[in-house]
Design a protein around this motif. Structure first.
Motif, PDB file in Angstrom:
ATOM      1  N   ALA A 134      33.677 -26.457 -26.918  1.00 56.51           N
ATOM      2  CA  ALA A 134      33.470 -25.332 -25.991  1.00 56.51           C
ATOM      3  C   ALA A 134      33.506 -23.973 -26.678  1.00 56.51           C
ATOM      4  O   ALA A 134      34.105 -23.812 -27.744  1.00 56.51           O
ATOM      5  CB  ALA A 134      34.515 -25.377 -24.882  1.00 56.51           C
ATOM      6  N   THR A 135      32.858 -23.005 -26.062  1.00 58.95           N
ATOM      7  CA  THR A 135      32.840 -21.618 -26.542  1.00 58.95           C
ATOM      8  C   THR A 135      33.710 -20.756 -25.638  1.00 58.95           C
ATOM      9  O   THR A 135      33.671 -20.898 -24.419  1.00 58.95           O
ATOM     10  CB  THR A 135      31.399 -21.061 -26.531  1.00 58.95           C
ATOM     11  OG1 THR A 135      30.598 -21.819 -27.436  1.00 58.95           O
ATOM     12  CG2 THR A 135      31.379 -19.592 -26.955  1.00 58.95           C
ATOM     13  N   ASP A 136      34.510 -19.867 -26.222  1.00 57.77           N
ATOM     14  CA  ASP A 136      35.328 -18.946 -25.445  1.00 57.77           C
ATOM     15  C   ASP A 136      34.488 -17.724 -25.074  1.00 57.77           C
ATOM     16  O   ASP A 136      34.120 -16.921 -25.933  1.00 57.77           O
ATOM     17  CB  ASP A 136      36.560 -18.508 -26.249  1.00 57.77           C
ATOM     18  CG  ASP A 136      37.548 -17.737 -25.403  1.00 57.77           C
ATOM     19  OD1 ASP A 136      37.219 -16.603 -25.016  1.00 57.77           O
ATOM     20  OD2 ASP A 136      38.639 -18.257 -25.141  1.00 57.77           O
ATOM     21  N   ASP A 162      31.147 -24.362 -21.009  1.00 56.01           N
ATOM     22  CA  ASP A 162      32.369 -24.601 -20.238  1.00 56.01           C
ATOM     23  C   ASP A 162      32.148 -25.683 -19.190  1.00 56.01           C
ATOM     24  O   ASP A 162      33.053 -26.474 -18.904  1.00 56.01           O
ATOM     25  CB  ASP A 162      32.844 -23.302 -19.570  1.00 56.01           C
ATOM     26  CG  ASP A 162      33.573 -22.387 -20.539  1.00 56.01           C
ATOM     27  OD1 ASP A 162      34.011 -22.880 -21.599  1.00 56.01           O
ATOM     28  OD2 ASP A 162      33.694 -21.191 -20.257  1.00 56.01           O
ATOM     29  N   LEU A 163      30.948 -25.712 -18.611  1.00 57.71           N
ATOM     30  CA  LEU A 163      30.625 -26.778 -17.663  1.00 57.71           C
ATOM     31  C   LEU A 163      30.697 -28.130 -18.375  1.00 57.71           C
ATOM     32  O   LEU A 163      31.246 -29.104 -17.832  1.00 57.71           O
ATOM     33  CB  LEU A 163      29.227 -26.563 -17.081  1.00 57.71           C
ATOM     34  CG  LEU A 163      28.678 -27.698 -16.205  1.00 57.71           C
ATOM     35  CD1 LEU A 163      29.587 -27.932 -15.003  1.00 57.71           C
ATOM     36  CD2 LEU A 163      27.263 -27.381 -15.741  1.00 57.71           C
ATOM     37  N   VAL A 215      33.186 -31.384 -17.569  1.00 56.82           N
ATOM     38  CA  VAL A 215      32.739 -32.774 -17.420  1.00 56.82           C
ATOM     39  C   VAL A 215      33.507 -33.683 -18.378  1.00 56.82           C
ATOM     40  O   VAL A 215      33.961 -34.780 -17.997  1.00 56.82           O
ATOM     41  CB  VAL A 215      31.213 -32.886 -17.668  1.00 56.82           C
ATOM     42  CG1 VAL A 215      30.781 -34.351 -17.688  1.00 56.82           C
ATOM     43  CG2 VAL A 215      30.447 -32.108 -16.611  1.00 56.82           C
ATOM     44  N   VAL A 216      33.657 -33.239 -19.622  1.00 61.62           N
ATOM     45  CA  VAL A 216      34.389 -34.025 -20.627  1.00 61.62           C
ATOM     46  C   VAL A 216      35.838 -34.230 -20.190  1.00 61.62           C
ATOM     47  O   VAL A 216      36.384 -35.340 -20.301  1.00 61.62           O
ATOM     48  CB  VAL A 216      34.335 -33.323 -22.004  1.00 61.62           C
ATOM     49  CG1 VAL A 216      35.319 -33.966 -22.977  1.00 61.62           C
ATOM     50  CG2 VAL A 216      32.927 -33.396 -22.573  1.00 61.62           C
ATOM     51  N   ILE A 217      36.469 -33.162 -19.693  1.00 64.47           N
ATOM     52  CA  ILE A 217      37.862 -33.259 -19.231  1.00 64.47           C
ATOM     53  C   ILE A 217      37.968 -34.263 -18.083  1.00 64.47           C
ATOM     54  O   ILE A 217      38.869 -35.113 -18.059  1.00 64.47           O
ATOM     55  CB  ILE A 217      38.381 -31.878 -18.776  1.00 64.47           C
ATOM     56  CG1 ILE A 217      38.566 -30.959 -19.991  1.00 64.47           C
ATOM     57  CG2 ILE A 217      39.719 -32.010 -18.031  1.00 64.47           C
ATOM     58  CD1 ILE A 217      38.819 -29.511 -19.628  1.00 64.47           C
ATOM     59  N   PHE A 237      43.009 -25.567 -24.546  1.00 67.48           N
ATOM     60  CA  PHE A 237      43.202 -26.288 -23.297  1.00 67.48           C
ATOM     61  C   PHE A 237      42.962 -27.788 -23.498  1.00 67.48           C
ATOM     62  O   PHE A 237      43.751 -28.626 -23.044  1.00 67.48           O
ATOM     63  CB  PHE A 237      42.254 -25.733 -22.237  1.00 67.48           C
ATOM     64  CG  PHE A 237      42.528 -26.243 -20.851  1.00 67.48           C
ATOM     65  CD1 PHE A 237      43.536 -25.688 -20.083  1.00 67.48           C
ATOM     66  CD2 PHE A 237      41.787 -27.280 -20.323  1.00 67.48           C
ATOM     67  CE1 PHE A 237      43.806 -26.161 -18.806  1.00 67.48           C
ATOM     68  CE2 PHE A 237      42.038 -27.759 -19.051  1.00 67.48           C
ATOM     69  CZ  PHE A 237      43.056 -27.192 -18.296  1.00 67.48           C
ATOM     70  N   VAL A 238      41.885 -28.146 -24.177  1.00 66.39           N
ATOM     71  CA  VAL A 238      41.568 -29.554 -24.424  1.00 66.39           C
ATOM     72  C   VAL A 238      42.598 -30.170 -25.369  1.00 66.39           C
ATOM     73  O   VAL A 238      42.957 -31.352 -25.231  1.00 66.39           O
ATOM     74  CB  VAL A 238      40.138 -29.705 -24.996  1.00 66.39           C
ATOM     75  CG1 VAL A 238      39.853 -31.157 -25.366  1.00 66.39           C
ATOM     76  CG2 VAL A 238      39.099 -29.219 -23.988  1.00 66.39           C
ATOM     77  N   THR A 239      43.097 -29.388 -26.329  1.00 69.96           N
ATOM     78  CA  THR A 239      44.127 -29.873 -27.253  1.00 69.96           C
ATOM     79  C   THR A 239      45.351 -30.370 -26.490  1.00 69.96           C
ATOM     80  O   THR A 239      45.920 -31.419 -26.815  1.00 69.96           O
ATOM     81  CB  THR A 239      44.560 -28.752 -28.222  1.00 69.96           C
ATOM     82  OG1 THR A 239      43.439 -28.376 -29.023  1.00 69.96           O
ATOM     83  CG2 THR A 239      45.684 -29.219 -29.142  1.00 69.96           C
TER      84      THR A 239
END
Length: 376
Positions: free
Chosen positions: A124-126, A157-158, A162-164, A337-339
């Motif tokens: 993702a990009t911030d 981010d979308l 989806v990945v999350i 966040f994903v971490t």
């Protein structure tokens, strides 16, 4: 090309928000490694209604961040850069490359290992940081590049959402999940019936968040789902979605994201911290963000243009695309966040946060220098 007033407000907020994120991150790291270390770290462990403050921020307030992302995407689909297949094709294809290639690079470094689950970290990009760095270049930047990078980051981010939802959810409760989806459907029906009471949608969103949080699917997804239900009609002079989007443009970049940054960058830097930077997950994150992102975005964009799926906007050169692609390597908020979802080990999480910070700074520096020379 003229920027709409809504996008101008968005860009200026993200510009200031990006600078604020840098400041609070530095403050957080300094406090975590100062004489105030113990009290500062304990503060984020404070329990409110039986839940740690850190979790309220990560699971609760970040749902509002995802709500804004959803509203931004919805606006772009209705009246902005994603409102037609022709307009949407370029940032969609570019974002896809920016997600796939970093994930592949991370997976190569961590193939068949306990850290393989972290493939979503460099994807993702911030938005805040990327647009913040771009803003430092001033009026030299073509408006089309600003819009391209913003649209790309929103789609990014979308993809992360989806990945999350698919890969970082566990122990599903079908009862709670069904209840959350039922509330979602009810809100969609209310939208179709042209019900424009914001209170009803907010109360529905709170109920959906509770059910989603209890279902095993990460509760922040609720924010994005709620955004899809809120009315946003192109013919309306002032739609409910636009109203809420404007209201969130201050609290999200200036309150919620800084709180998230401080709560999640309270990192103790130990004497042997450098040894963890050569771990496979660290290398996967670094090369995924710094090299995978620009490589994927540029390659997929080039292929799409060559195959005549889409074309570059007027006034945009390939050197501009490469520079924007480098800025796409600024992961920060979503990567951290994903971490938190991918890893359980505290040492590993802290090391991953450090390498995300280092990688994002490196990507931002490279992107800034590249565009500085390219825009001459």
């Amino acid at each position: 090309m003229k920027l709409t007033s809504i996008f101008k407000n968005f860009f200026h907020n993200e510009k200031a928000g990006g600078i604020l994120l840098i400041v609070v991150t530095l403050i957080s790291i300094i406090l975590a490694n100062s004489v105030f270390n113990e009290s500062y770290l304990t503060f984020w462990e404070t329990s409110i209604a039986g839940i740690k403050l850190e979790h309220w921020i990560n699971d609760g307030l970040m749902a509002i961040f995802f709500l804004l992302i959803g509203l931004e995407l919805k606006r772009e689909l209705v009246e902005g850069e994603l409102s037609s297949i022709k307009k949407a094709s370029l940032p969609v294809v570019s974002a896809l490359g920016g997600m796939v290639v970093p994930a592949i690079i991370y997976s190569i470094f961590n193939y068949n290992s306990p850290t393989a689950n972290g493939f979503g970290i460099p994807m993702a990009t911030d938005i805040a940081f990327a647009l913040g760095v771009l803003s430092l270049l001033g009026s030299k930047v073509p408006p089309t590049i600003k819009v391209f990078l913003a649209a790309l980051a929103i789609i990014d981010d979308l993809g992360a959402i989806v990945v999350i939802a698919i890969f970082y959810s566990s122990n599903l409760s079908l009862i709670y999940l069904s209840s959350a989806l039922l509330i979602f459907i009810i809100l969609i029906v209310l939208n179709k019936l042209k019900i424009n009471s914001l209170l009803i949608y907010i109360l529905g969103g709170i109920g959906m968040w509770y059910c989603m949080n209890s279902s095993g699917v990460h509760a922040t997804i609720t924010g994005f789902l709620l955004a899809l239900t809120i009315p946003n009609r192109a013919t309306a002079k002032s739609s409910l979605a636009n109203y809420l989007q404007k209201k969130l443009h201050f609290p999200v970049p200036f309150i919620i994201l800084p709180l998230f940054a401080m709560a999640n960058t309270a990192i103790e830097v130990t004497t042997n911290w450098t040894s963890n930077l050569t771990e496979n997950y660290s290398l996967g994150i670094f090369f995924g963000l710094v090299f995978g992102k620009p490589m994927g975005i540029t390659l997929f964009t080039w292929l799409a243009v060559k195959l005549k799926i889409c074309h570059l906007p007027s006034g945009v050169k390939w050197s501009h695309i490469i520079g924007a692609a480098c800025l796409g390597g600024i992961g920060f908020t979503m990567s951290i966040f994903v971490t938190l979802l991918a890893f359980n080990d505290e040492v590993m999480i802290n090391s991953a946060k450090l390498i995300i910070l280092f990688s994002s700074i490196t990507a931002g520096f490279i992107g800034y220098l590249w565009l500085k020379f390219a825009l001459k």
